[in-house]
Each structure stands twice: as structure tokens, then as C-alpha cells.
Design a protein around this motif. Structure first.
Motif, PDB file in Angstrom:
ATOM      1  N   ASP A 249       0.877  -1.181   0.303  1.00 25.44           N
ATOM      2  CA  ASP A 249      -0.083  -0.141   0.015  1.00 25.44           C
ATOM      3  C   ASP A 249       0.797   1.164   0.051  1.00 25.44           C
ATOM      4  OD1 ASP A 249      -2.203   1.394  -0.187  1.00 25.44           O
ATOM      5  OD2 ASP A 249      -2.428   1.572   2.020  1.00 25.44           O
ATOM      6  N   ARG A 251       0.387   5.776   0.141  1.00 21.81           N
ATOM      7  CA  ARG A 251      -0.272   6.812  -0.024  1.00 21.81           C
ATOM      8  C   ARG A 251       0.337   8.054   0.050  1.00 21.81           C
ATOM      9  NH1 ARG A 251      -5.903   5.138   0.690  1.00 21.81           N
ATOM     10  NH2 ARG A 251      -5.670   2.907   1.597  1.00 21.81           N
ATOM     11  N   HIS A 290      -4.071   7.805  -6.554  1.00 20.35           N
ATOM     12  CA  HIS A 290      -4.733   6.939  -5.723  1.00 20.35           C
ATOM     13  C   HIS A 290      -4.362   5.506  -6.271  1.00 20.35           C
ATOM     14  CE1 HIS A 290      -7.010   9.644  -3.484  1.00 20.35           C
ATOM     15  NE2 HIS A 290      -7.517  10.293  -4.674  1.00 20.35           N
ATOM     16  N   THR A 292      -4.657   1.346  -5.268  1.00 14.63           N
ATOM     17  CA  THR A 292      -5.160   0.189  -4.582  1.00 14.63           C
ATOM     18  C   THR A 292      -4.525  -1.247  -4.848  1.00 14.63           C
ATOM     19  OG1 THR A 292      -6.558  -0.292  -6.391  1.00 14.63           O
ATOM     20  CG2 THR A 292      -7.404   1.349  -4.665  1.00 14.63           C
ATOM     21  N   LYS A 293      -4.278  -1.937  -3.712  1.00  8.61           N
ATOM     22  CA  LYS A 293      -3.440  -2.955  -3.779  1.00  8.61           C
ATOM     23  C   LYS A 293      -2.104  -2.909  -4.470  1.00  8.61           C
ATOM     24  CE  LYS A 293      -7.773  -5.844  -3.378  1.00  8.61           C
ATOM     25  NZ  LYS A 293      -8.496  -6.898  -3.955  1.00  8.61           N
ATOM     26  N   ALA A 319      -0.458  -2.546  -9.593  1.00 12.39           N
ATOM     27  CA  ALA A 319      -1.634  -2.095  -8.752  1.00 12.39           C
ATOM     28  C   ALA A 319      -3.067  -2.571  -9.161  1.00 12.39           C
ATOM     29  CB  ALA A 319      -1.780  -0.693  -8.436  1.00 12.39           C
ATOM     30  N   SER A 321      -5.778  -0.828  -9.267  1.00 12.00           N
ATOM     31  CA  SER A 321      -6.546   0.362  -9.781  1.00 12.00           C
ATOM     32  C   SER A 321      -5.718   1.433  -9.675  1.00 12.00           C
ATOM     33  CB  SER A 321      -7.780   0.634  -9.471  1.00 12.00           C
ATOM     34  OG  SER A 321      -7.941   0.973  -8.009  1.00 12.00           O
ATOM     35  N   ASP A 332      -9.641   8.042 -13.903  1.00  9.93           N
ATOM     36  CA  ASP A 332      -9.391   6.756 -13.786  1.00  9.93           C
ATOM     37  C   ASP A 332      -8.314   6.349 -14.776  1.00  9.93           C
ATOM     38  OD1 ASP A 332      -9.013   3.994 -13.049  1.00  9.93           O
ATOM     39  OD2 ASP A 332     -11.418   3.439 -13.494  1.00  9.93           O
TER      40      ASP A 332
END
Length: 371
Positions: A249, A251, A290, A292-293, A319, A321, A332
């Protein structure tokens, strides 16, 4: 309903008989013209009529035997294309090259992170804040401590170990590089020749001055305690690089002002690249990112010397997404399966095979019908 279906079939059968009669008449006419006269042009026209009647007859036979083959094939193609367009590519490859002020990371559960430097990283000052133990036999220190501050002219940082699964927060500012460790155990090693050490523990505070021709080793370690954190802050006149981090992860945000519950992006600038579809996006100051995973195959942190308010982060990995862009206008960037397939050159053979299969499916029945 059956009678209606049979009634619809009779005109088709009648048309087939008429086409067959027309074909035979045209062949007979062409044969007569070739044998009895020299009118070759008229014979060729009669042969073309016979060929046209045969082609129409073959298509009618194919349609009557397989009336749903073309709509069904078109429906299957539409469903497949829609599926590929709507569903994202699982775990696309991502390259990040960022300049950030802070980063929050979660270490993977595969193995502990270990950083070593020989000779050690020359530092001007180091702060260790939290609950930890200290072990320095040469200095007569062995026990628990809550705060350690050391500075000097000959002081080096040689080792840092953080257990797997720990959560890290990294900041860079005028007062140095700060590393906050949550939910993980930490070990560190210092070597001191000419330094001053101030220690605060359960027995009070103490100050030690070290001036030794042989470096004195000082180890500190903190156990895994989810209720507490360990804070490391160091200042150095050298560039410091950390690599080999395995994360799950990542951020990029910071709370401004502190304890305000107002979070902004910590990104100064950078690039996001999706090499599998040859796409590259540029990030500007305070753009959000951003993931995710996330799973890193390579992660490197480059910390500049004292005074810098940001550091560079290089990430190679995957990742589930990905979204990036200005606040509240993130885009996106996760590619669809259709986009991914389109950019795979090794799949061009499969596309050719599909086209060939379609041609075979549509033309072979007509060829057999002609025979």
C-alpha cells in the motif's frame, strides 16, 4: 404456428426450384451457342447467368439451413467486446517517478526490510523518540529509553531493520528526514567517535560525550506495539538512498494544518507511466494519486542533503487500480482489457486467427453447397 412455418418454407423451396431451372436453362443455352454458333459473347453471358443463379441458390440454401448463424456470431462478438471494454486489466504494470513531501507505506508480509551501509551514512544529528531499548556496552548503557538525541562531528548511521507488515510514514523538511514506524519492530545501529549523546529514560536523563579513536557501537530496538510509534529523525549533509522496500500500500497525503482533519496531496510533481499501453501522464503540484493493492517490484527513495523539503520516489510494480489528477477531478487511468489487448503485439497472430476463423465459418458452407 407449425402451419405458418411450413407456409413460409414453401415459397423458399419454390424459389430454389426456379433458380435451379434458370441455371440449367442458362447452361443449356451456353452449350448450344458454343456448339452451333460462333457467338462467344452470348455464350459467356449465358454462363455468367448460370453462375449467378448458382451463387444465389447456395446462399439461400445456407440461410435456410442456418438462419441464426450470422446474428448469433454478431451477438457473441458484441458481448465479448463489451466485456473487454467494461472490465479493467487486472494488476497493470505501473511506473511512478515522483517528487513528494510525505509518503505512507505498508510493508509486505514477505520479508523484513533491511538497510545496511558500510561505511555508514555520515549524519549530523539523530533523534529516536518512542519506547525502545538501548544497548552500548562500551558506553555502559543498557536498558529502556524514551528519547535519544545524538549529534557530533563523527557520527554514522549503519543499519536499519524494520519487520514485515509495518506501516511507515516518511516526511522530509527543514529539520531533516523523519520516519514514523507503526505496528512493527525496529532495530538500528550507530557508530560514534566524536559525538554527544543525550538520553531520557525511566531513570531520568543523562548526557554522554564520546571522543574515541575507535568507534563505539550503539544499538536501539523497539518491539512491535500497535499502540505506540517510533519516530526517527536524522539530518545529514549527504544524499541518502533507500531501496529494496516491498510494499502492499502507498499513499501521498498530509494533514495541513496538523490535527485539522484536512488532508492535501503531498505530491510536488511527477509522472505516471503505464508501459503496457504506452501511456504517460504528468502530475502537477498537489495533484492526487490513488493506488489500490499496490505491489512493488522495485521501490527507491532518494533523500537529498539537509534543507530539502521533498524527496524523490521511484516505483516499479503493479496495482489493482490507478487514478490521478487534480483534487475532485481524478481520472481513472486503469486500462480496460480491450485497450491492453490492442497494444499487445504478440497477440496480433490471435487477431489474424480470429479473422481467418470468421472467414472460414462464413464461406465454407457456401462452398459445400455449391458442390
Amino acid at each position: 404456428m407449425l402451419a405458418s412455418w411450413i407456409g413460409q418454407k414453401k415459397p423458399e423451396q419454390k424459389q430454389l426450384e426456379q433458380l435451379e431451372q434458370k441455371r440449367r436453362e442458362s447452361l443449356a443455352e451456353a452449350t448450344r451457342l458454343l456448339l452451333e454458333t460462333d457467338e462467344q459473347d452470348a455464350a459467356e453471358r449465358a454462363l455468367r447467368k448460370a453462375k449467378l443463379s448458382q451463387d444465389i441458390q447456395s446462399q439461400c440454401i445456407l440461410h435456410s439451413k442456418h438462419p441464426f448463424i450470422y446474428p448469433l456470431f454478431a451477438l457473441v462478438c458484441g458481448v465479448v467486446v463489451s466485456f473487454l471494454w467494461l472490465f479493467p486489466q487486472p494488476n497493470p504494470r505501473i511506473h511512478l517517478d515522483l517528487e513528494v513531501e510525505t509518503a505512507a507505506l505498508r510493508l509486505a508480509e514477505r520479508k523484513d526490510f533491511s538497510w545496511h551501509a558500510s561505511p555508514g551514512l555520515k549524519i549530523d544529528r539523530l533523534l529516536v523518540d518512542g519506547r525502545f531499548t538501548i544497548h552500548a556496552p562500551g558506553l555502559g548503557l543498557d536498558g529502556y529509553a524514551e528519547r535519544l538525541l545524538t549529534d557530533g562531528t563523527d557520527l554514522s548511521f549503519n543499519q536499519l531493520i524494520i519487520t514485515k507488515g509495518a506501516r511507515l510514514e516518511i516526511e522530509c523538511g527543514n529539520d531533516g528526514i523523519s520516519l514514523y514506524v507503526y505496528e512493527g519492530a525496529v532495530q538500528g545501529l550507530l557508530e560514534l567517535r566524536d559525538a554527544r549523546l543525550r538520553l531520557l529514560g525511566n531513570k531520568g536523563s543523562a548526557t554522554h560525550t564520546i571522543q574515541s579513536p575507535v568507534p563505539e557501537s550503539l544499538r536501539f530496538s523497539a518491539q512491535n506495539n500497535s499502540g505506540h510509534r517510533l519516530h526517527l529523525r536524522l539530518q545529514t549533509a549527504q544524499n541518502w538512498q533507500i531501496h529494496g522496500l516491498q510494499i502492499t500500500d502507498m499513499r501521498f497525503q498530509q494533514e495541513v494544518p496538523p490535527d485539522s482533519n484536512n488532508f492535501i496531496s503531498s505530491i510536488r510533481k511527477g509522472t505516471v507511466e503505464l508501459p503496457e499501453i504506452k501511456r504517460k501522464e504528468f502530475l502537477l503540484d498537489r495533484d492526487r494519486l490513488h493506488l489500490t493493492k499496490a505491489a512493488s517490484t522495485r521501490l527507491r527513495l532518494d533523500f537529498p542533503a539537509n534543507g530539502a523539503e521533498s524527496f524523490n520516489l521511484l516505483f516499479l510494480g503493479r496495482a489493482a487500480s490507478l487514478a490521478a489528477g487534480p483534487d475532485d477531478f481524478e481520472q481513472d487511468l486503469t486500462p480496460s482489457l480491450l485497450t491492453w489487448i490492442y497494444h499487445q503485439k504478440q497477440l496480433y497472430f490471435c487477431w489474424g486467427a480470429l479473422v481467418f476463423a470468421y472467414s472460414l465459418l462464413t464461406n465454407l458452407p457456401a462452398l459445400f453447397a455449391q458442390r
